[in-house]
Design an enzyme around this catalytic site. Structure first.
Site, PDB file in Angstrom:
ATOM      1  N   ASN A 114      -2.531   2.472 -10.578  1.00 44.70           N
ATOM      2  CA  ASN A 114      -3.117   1.710  -9.475  1.00 44.70           C
ATOM      3  C   ASN A 114      -2.991   0.222  -9.803  1.00 44.70           C
ATOM      4  O   ASN A 114      -2.493  -0.165 -10.859  1.00 44.70           O
ATOM      5  CB  ASN A 114      -4.578   2.120  -9.258  1.00 44.70           C
ATOM      6  CG  ASN A 114      -5.117   1.644  -7.923  1.00 44.70           C
ATOM      7  OD1 ASN A 114      -4.471   1.823  -6.890  1.00 44.70           O
ATOM      8  ND2 ASN A 114      -6.292   1.042  -7.932  1.00 44.70           N
ATOM      9  N   ASP A 147      -1.533   4.358  -6.350  1.00 38.58           N
ATOM     10  CA  ASP A 147      -0.131   4.181  -5.974  1.00 38.58           C
ATOM     11  C   ASP A 147       0.738   5.326  -6.468  1.00 38.58           C
ATOM     12  O   ASP A 147       1.779   5.607  -5.885  1.00 38.58           O
ATOM     13  CB  ASP A 147       0.385   2.849  -6.518  1.00 38.58           C
ATOM     14  CG  ASP A 147      -0.152   1.682  -5.713  1.00 38.58           C
ATOM     15  OD1 ASP A 147       0.518   1.280  -4.754  1.00 38.58           O
ATOM     16  OD2 ASP A 147      -1.248   1.196  -6.024  1.00 38.58           O
ATOM     17  N   GLY A 160       0.837  -1.184   0.000  1.00 40.28           N
ATOM     18  CA  GLY A 160       0.000   0.000   0.000  1.00 40.28           C
ATOM     19  C   GLY A 160       0.874   1.235   0.000  1.00 40.28           C
ATOM     20  O   GLY A 160       1.772   1.375   0.846  1.00 40.28           O
ATOM     21  N   ALA A 161       0.652   2.143  -0.953  1.00 37.57           N
ATOM     22  CA  ALA A 161       1.569   3.261  -1.157  1.00 37.57           C
ATOM     23  C   ALA A 161       1.857   4.059   0.113  1.00 37.57           C
ATOM     24  O   ALA A 161       3.030   4.245   0.472  1.00 37.57           O
ATOM     25  CB  ALA A 161       1.041   4.172  -2.272  1.00 37.57           C
TER      26      ALA A 161
END
Length: 345
Positions: free
Chosen positions: A241, A231, A56-57
């Site tokens: 993404n 992202d 997860g970014a």
């Protein structure tokens, strides 16, 4: 690195600095088991990022910041920075955090560990505030939506706090009945494994669909909106993404369904003029070939396994950030969002 099993209870805490080590939920084992890893070296953090034990970014940025605390403590700051930067290439939060932390450490080498720990904690708090604001803005924008499709995982497991797109869905469910339609999200089924797990913890009804069913379900007219995470967002608004997002965006546009991206400011990359300037991570073919019960395809079968795709900006109805909502004024789907919000109020 050590592991410890815990019973799921209370809020989801995917990352925690604890007495000089980094405690994370091993996301590879969910939903079957909630097991924590205790990472005591920067090398362990980089390996966990590369293996998607943590992902997860926004959460990658937080993990990288704490990883550099461990690297500085061991006198391996430059080596640790190189390992973290190479762990995953697409989300901008990771390399941006590494660069910022290196600058901080080099400004005051004698107190680098303390300065980096303070920075990691500030970043964690800033991402939590960003999630809160995105949830607030996004819930207002989508106030009339009751059946919402989403891609991948954008909750606490991806952000460390309430989440972005998933946080909006949970907030809407607190305000009225909501059903989340969750794309399974290949190659590692992060929608199936992680998003449905988080929603179950929040008591939000979820229906899981295979990625290939998204367009057909959008065609029925039963979906009020699609909301996804990000992202990396390029300067022109192109959205990077998890793989499959582009196809969902195309189908949403074809059927007049609002397509909304929830994006922390930390995931915006103004140095990338468009999505074409961003490196898309290619993951190991075995993640696809050996996906089902460990059964591989026939020997010699090849696989392409991109982890992300690019959704062109014109397919995005609105972008929700912690600073507010950016709408495409000429998009008829935005008018639908506004009308739904007015009806809900």
């Amino acid at each position: 690195m050590t592991t410890a099993a815990r019973i799921a209870d209370g809020p989801i805490v995917p990352i925690r600095w604890d007495d000089g080590t980094l405690d994370i939920i091993d996301q590879r084992l969910l939903p079957g088991e909630e097991r924590h890893l205790r990472l005591s070296r920067c090398e362990d953090v980089a390996a966990a990022i590369g293996a998607l034990a943590i992902r997860g970014a926004p959460l990658l940025g937080i993990a990288a910041a704490y990883g550099l605390v461990l690297a500085a403590r061991d006198g391996r700051l430059e080596q640790g920075a190189a390992l973290l930067r190479a762990a995953r290439p697409t989300a901008v939060n990771l390399p941006r955090t590494v660069d910022l932390c290196l600058d901080i450490a080099l400004t005051n080498p004698a107190a680098a560990v303390e300065a980096l720990l303070n920075q990691a904690q500030r970043l964690e708090s800033a991402e939590a505030r960003a999630c809160d604001a995105i949830v607030r803005h996004g819930a207002a924008l989508l106030a009339g939506a009751r059946t919402i499709m989403t891609v991948c995982n954008t909750g606490a497991l991806g952000t460390g706090h309430r989440g972005t797109a998933l946080g909006i869905i949970v907030q809407l469910a607190d305000e009225g009945p909501v059903t989340a339609i969750c794309c399974e999200t290949r190659p590692l089924l992060q929608g199936a494994r992680l998003t449905t797990w988080e929603l179950s913890r929040h008591g939000v009804p979820a229906q899981l669909i295979v990625d290939g069913a998204a367009a057909a379900i959008l065609r029925t007219g039963d979906i009020d909106a699609v909301v996804v995470g990000c992202d990396r967002l390029a300067a022109n608004g192109d959205l990077i993404n998890k793989i499959g997002t582009y196809g969902v965006a195309l189908a949403a546009a074809a059927h007049g369904v609002p397509f909304v991206a929830a994006v922390t400011m930390s995931s915006i990359d103004r140095s990338a003029l468009s999505g074409d300037d961003i490196r898309i991570e290619m993951r190991a073919p075995d993640e696809v070939l050996n996906l089902v019960d460990g059964v591989a395809a026939l020997p010699g079968v090849a696989a392409l396994n991109p982890a992300f795709d690019v959704t062109p900006a014109h397919l995005v109805s609105a972008i929700v950030t912690e600073q507010g909502v950016i709408r495409r004024a000429d998009d008829p789907r935005v008018r639908r969002l506004r009308a739904a919000a007015r009806n809900a109020s």
